[in-house]
Write a protein that holds these residues in place. Structure first.
Motif, PDB file in Angstrom:
ATOM      1  N   GLY A   1       0.813  -1.213   0.000  1.00 42.07           N
ATOM      2  CA  GLY A   1       0.000   0.000   0.000  1.00 42.07           C
ATOM      3  C   GLY A   1       0.841   1.254   0.000  1.00 42.07           C
ATOM      4  O   GLY A   1       2.067   1.207   0.111  1.00 42.07           O
ATOM      5  N   VAL A   2       0.163   2.391  -0.146  1.00 38.30           N
ATOM      6  CA  VAL A   2       0.822   3.689  -0.131  1.00 38.30           C
ATOM      7  C   VAL A   2       1.118   4.092   1.314  1.00 38.30           C
ATOM      8  O   VAL A   2       0.375   3.760   2.226  1.00 38.30           O
ATOM      9  CB  VAL A   2      -0.100   4.749  -0.793  1.00 38.30           C
TER      10      VAL A   2
ATOM     11  N   TYR B   1       1.057   6.852   3.984  1.00 38.35           N
ATOM     12  CA  TYR B   1       0.438   8.148   4.249  1.00 38.35           C
ATOM     13  C   TYR B   1       1.069   8.808   5.474  1.00 38.35           C
ATOM     14  O   TYR B   1       1.494   8.136   6.411  1.00 38.35           O
ATOM     15  CB  TYR B   1      -1.065   7.986   4.493  1.00 38.35           C
ATOM     16  N   GLU B   2       1.068  10.141   5.456  1.00 38.16           N
ATOM     17  CA  GLU B   2       1.495  10.928   6.609  1.00 38.16           C
ATOM     18  C   GLU B   2       0.339  11.813   7.051  1.00 38.16           C
ATOM     19  O   GLU B   2      -0.480  12.246   6.246  1.00 38.16           O
ATOM     20  CB  GLU B   2       2.691  11.808   6.248  1.00 38.16           C
ATOM     21  N   GLU B   3       0.312  12.097   8.351  1.00 38.09           N
ATOM     22  CA  GLU B   3      -0.767  12.906   8.917  1.00 38.09           C
ATOM     23  C   GLU B   3      -0.260  14.316   9.237  1.00 38.09           C
ATOM     24  O   GLU B   3       0.802  14.475   9.838  1.00 38.09           O
ATOM     25  CB  GLU B   3      -1.301  12.252  10.193  1.00 38.09           C
ATOM     26  N   PHE B   4      -1.021  15.326   8.822  1.00 38.20           N
ATOM     27  CA  PHE B   4      -0.686  16.718   9.112  1.00 38.20           C
ATOM     28  C   PHE B   4      -1.955  17.471   9.478  1.00 38.20           C
ATOM     29  O   PHE B   4      -3.067  17.071   9.099  1.00 38.20           O
ATOM     30  CB  PHE B   4      -0.050  17.410   7.883  1.00 38.20           C
ATOM     31  N   THR B   5      -1.781  18.573  10.195  1.00 39.78           N
ATOM     32  CA  THR B   5      -2.903  19.470  10.489  1.00 39.78           C
ATOM     33  C   THR B   5      -2.516  20.879  10.071  1.00 39.78           C
ATOM     34  O   THR B   5      -1.459  21.385  10.457  1.00 39.78           O
ATOM     35  CB  THR B   5      -3.272  19.456  11.982  1.00 39.78           C
ATOM     36  N   TYR B   6      -3.362  21.495   9.266  1.00 41.24           N
ATOM     37  CA  TYR B   6      -3.168  22.880   8.848  1.00 41.24           C
ATOM     38  C   TYR B   6      -4.149  23.764   9.614  1.00 41.24           C
ATOM     39  O   TYR B   6      -5.270  23.342   9.918  1.00 41.24           O
ATOM     40  CB  TYR B   6      -3.398  23.024   7.341  1.00 41.24           C
ATOM     41  N   GLU B   7      -3.725  24.983   9.915  1.00 42.30           N
ATOM     42  CA  GLU B   7      -4.556  25.908  10.673  1.00 42.30           C
ATOM     43  C   GLU B   7      -4.639  27.243   9.948  1.00 42.30           C
ATOM     44  O   GLU B   7      -3.684  27.651   9.276  1.00 42.30           O
ATOM     45  CB  GLU B   7      -3.979  26.122  12.078  1.00 42.30           C
ATOM     46  N   GLY B   8      -5.765  27.899  10.100  1.00 40.72           N
ATOM     47  CA  GLY B   8      -5.924  29.194   9.461  1.00 40.72           C
ATOM     48  C   GLY B   8      -7.239  29.831   9.829  1.00 40.72           C
ATOM     49  O   GLY B   8      -7.908  29.430  10.790  1.00 40.72           O
ATOM     50  N   TYR B   9      -7.607  30.836   9.038  1.00 38.63           N
ATOM     51  CA  TYR B   9      -8.829  31.593   9.288  1.00 38.63           C
ATOM     52  C   TYR B   9      -9.675  31.640   8.028  1.00 38.63           C
ATOM     53  O   TYR B   9      -9.174  31.888   6.929  1.00 38.63           O
ATOM     54  CB  TYR B   9      -8.495  33.019   9.733  1.00 38.63           C
TER      55      TYR B   9
ATOM     56  N   LEU C   1      -4.501  13.336   5.597  1.00 34.76           N
ATOM     57  CA  LEU C   1      -3.651  12.158   5.432  1.00 34.76           C
ATOM     58  C   LEU C   1      -3.232  12.151   3.971  1.00 34.76           C
ATOM     59  O   LEU C   1      -4.082  12.086   3.081  1.00 34.76           O
ATOM     60  CB  LEU C   1      -4.399  10.870   5.764  1.00 34.76           C
ATOM     61  N   THR C   2      -1.934  12.212   3.715  1.00 35.69           N
ATOM     62  CA  THR C   2      -1.492  12.386   2.339  1.00 35.69           C
ATOM     63  C   THR C   2      -0.227  11.593   2.037  1.00 35.69           C
ATOM     64  O   THR C   2       0.582  11.326   2.926  1.00 35.69           O
ATOM     65  CB  THR C   2      -1.238  13.881   2.044  1.00 35.69           C
ATOM     66  N   ASP C   3      -0.083  11.248   0.771  1.00 39.05           N
ATOM     67  CA  ASP C   3       1.157  10.632   0.301  1.00 39.05           C
ATOM     68  C   ASP C   3       2.008  11.652  -0.451  1.00 39.05           C
ATOM     69  O   ASP C   3       3.034  11.313  -1.019  1.00 39.05           O
ATOM     70  CB  ASP C   3       0.866   9.424  -0.583  1.00 39.05           C
ATOM     71  N   ASN C   4       1.565  12.923  -0.451  1.00 37.77           N
ATOM     72  CA  ASN C   4       2.302  13.985  -1.137  1.00 37.77           C
ATOM     73  C   ASN C   4       2.033  15.302  -0.419  1.00 37.77           C
ATOM     74  O   ASN C   4       1.076  16.006  -0.729  1.00 37.77           O
ATOM     75  CB  ASN C   4       1.867  14.070  -2.613  1.00 37.77           C
ATOM     76  N   LYS C   5       2.881  15.635   0.547  1.00 42.53           N
ATOM     77  CA  LYS C   5       2.652  16.807   1.391  1.00 42.53           C
ATOM     78  C   LYS C   5       2.619  18.096   0.583  1.00 42.53           C
ATOM     79  O   LYS C   5       1.785  18.977   0.842  1.00 42.53           O
ATOM     80  CB  LYS C   5       3.745  16.892   2.465  1.00 42.53           C
ATOM     81  N   ASN C   6       3.493  18.231  -0.397  1.00 44.55           N
ATOM     82  CA  ASN C   6       3.549  19.472  -1.179  1.00 44.55           C
ATOM     83  C   ASN C   6       2.255  19.706  -1.953  1.00 44.55           C
ATOM     84  O   ASN C   6       1.741  20.829  -2.008  1.00 44.55           O
ATOM     85  CB  ASN C   6       4.735  19.447  -2.140  1.00 44.55           C
ATOM     86  N   ARG C   7       1.739  18.653  -2.563  1.00 42.50           N
ATOM     87  CA  ARG C   7       0.477  18.768  -3.300  1.00 42.50           C
ATOM     88  C   ARG C   7      -0.666  19.181  -2.373  1.00 42.50           C
ATOM     89  O   ARG C   7      -1.447  20.093  -2.677  1.00 42.50           O
ATOM     90  CB  ARG C   7       0.133  17.429  -3.959  1.00 42.50           C
TER      91      ARG C   7
ATOM     92  N   GLU D   1      -9.521  14.798  -1.577  1.00 37.17           N
ATOM     93  CA  GLU D   1      -9.431  13.423  -1.083  1.00 37.17           C
ATOM     94  C   GLU D   1      -8.397  13.253   0.021  1.00 37.17           C
ATOM     95  O   GLU D   1      -8.438  12.260   0.762  1.00 37.17           O
ATOM     96  CB  GLU D   1      -9.124  12.472  -2.237  1.00 37.17           C
ATOM     97  N   ASP D   2      -7.468  14.213   0.171  1.00 42.04           N
ATOM     98  CA  ASP D   2      -6.469  14.115   1.230  1.00 42.04           C
ATOM     99  C   ASP D   2      -6.988  14.648   2.572  1.00 42.04           C
ATOM    100  O   ASP D   2      -6.378  14.394   3.610  1.00 42.04           O
ATOM    101  CB  ASP D   2      -5.207  14.900   0.862  1.00 42.04           C
ATOM    102  N   VAL D   3      -8.079  15.390   2.566  1.00 43.26           N
ATOM    103  CA  VAL D   3      -8.608  16.003   3.780  1.00 43.26           C
ATOM    104  C   VAL D   3      -9.519  15.018   4.506  1.00 43.26           C
ATOM    105  O   VAL D   3     -10.485  14.513   3.939  1.00 43.26           O
ATOM    106  CB  VAL D   3      -9.374  17.297   3.456  1.00 43.26           C
TER     107      VAL D   3
END
Length: 250
Positions: A79-80, A82-90, A102-108, A230-232
């Protein structure tokens, strides 16, 4: 935590919309994958995995999809990663927003999330800029039309099960727990015959940002654009929207 119904109104709306999205099973599979990768493939000894599996089954995800996600995480299937990240903003009007991915391509994914904020009158911020406004809690909602229990009886059963708090709205009994006791409380209430329209560990805001109809419409467009990615996995926010406005915009 008074006033969570402002959050849950939109939460129930979100749940109804999510079920219409073809990407839902993919997102649930990623959630299962991540939980199994971090804590092992046995739901009986891995509470986050148990929660993810229960969430998948409540959304009618086939058992073979659940099993496949677990096997990919434990190495039994290729399988692929995946890495987990959290973005924050307003969002529009200063609404606090947290986006779990959860993404396999953080930059994208970072570019896509930033684009969603920019397109909808929001801006992506630094890590920690809004996280302090939210508390991680277990949340369960029971449809009042699906149970004969009145508010007093329900409150006693919820307290006995070990929950932290309960609120009653026109349509639901809303139950809140500490994340660590969520599974235990849910199991106790299930054993008493209760079903849930929503049950998950989530992020609940301490305060809310009210917006007029125009701002609410923009904020809902931001939420929808993020959730269509699909990554969110989850979008948390502190929008305070009038229920009549939500109904109109839905």
């Amino acid at each position: 935590m008074a006033g969570h119904s402002k959050w849950s109104n939109i939460k129930h709306r979100k749940g109804a919309q999510d079920k219409k999205r073809g990407k839902l099973f993919m997102k649930l599979a990623r959630e299962i994958y991540m939980a199994a990768k971090q804590g092992g493939g046995d739901p009986d000894t891995n509470p986050p995995l148990r929660q993810a599996v229960d969430k998948a089954r409540s959304n009618n995800m086939p058992n073979e999809n659940v099993d496949r996600a677990i096997k990919k995480a434990t190495g039994d299937l290729e399988g692929v990663n995946y890495e987990e990240f959290t973005y924050e903003g307003y969002g529009p009007g200063g609404v606090a927003v947290m986006v779990k991915v959860l993404t396999d391509n953080k930059n994208r994914t970072a570019a896509d999330v930033r684009h969603a904020f920019n397109k909808n009158d929001g801006n992506l911020g630094e890590n920690g800029c809004v996280a302090f406004m939210f508390n991680r809690k277990g949340y369960m909602a029971i449809d009042r039309t699906e149970t004969e229990a009145d508010e007093e009886d329900m409150m006693l059963e919820v307290i006995e099960a070990g929950a932290e708090e309960m609120e009653t709205t026109d349509s639901h009994f809303e139950i809140y727990t500490e994340p660590e006791t969520f599974t235990e409380v849910k199991k106790s209430l299930e054993e008493q015959g209760y079903d849930f329209t929503t049950s998950e560990v989530t992020m609940i805001p301490e305060t809310y940002t009210p917006l007029e109809e125009e701002g609410v419409e923009k904020m809902l467009k931001l939420i929808d654009m993020l959730e269509d990615n699909e990554d969110v996995q989850e979008v948390y926010h502190n929008l305070d929207a009038d229920e009549a406005v939500l109904e109109k915009l839905s």
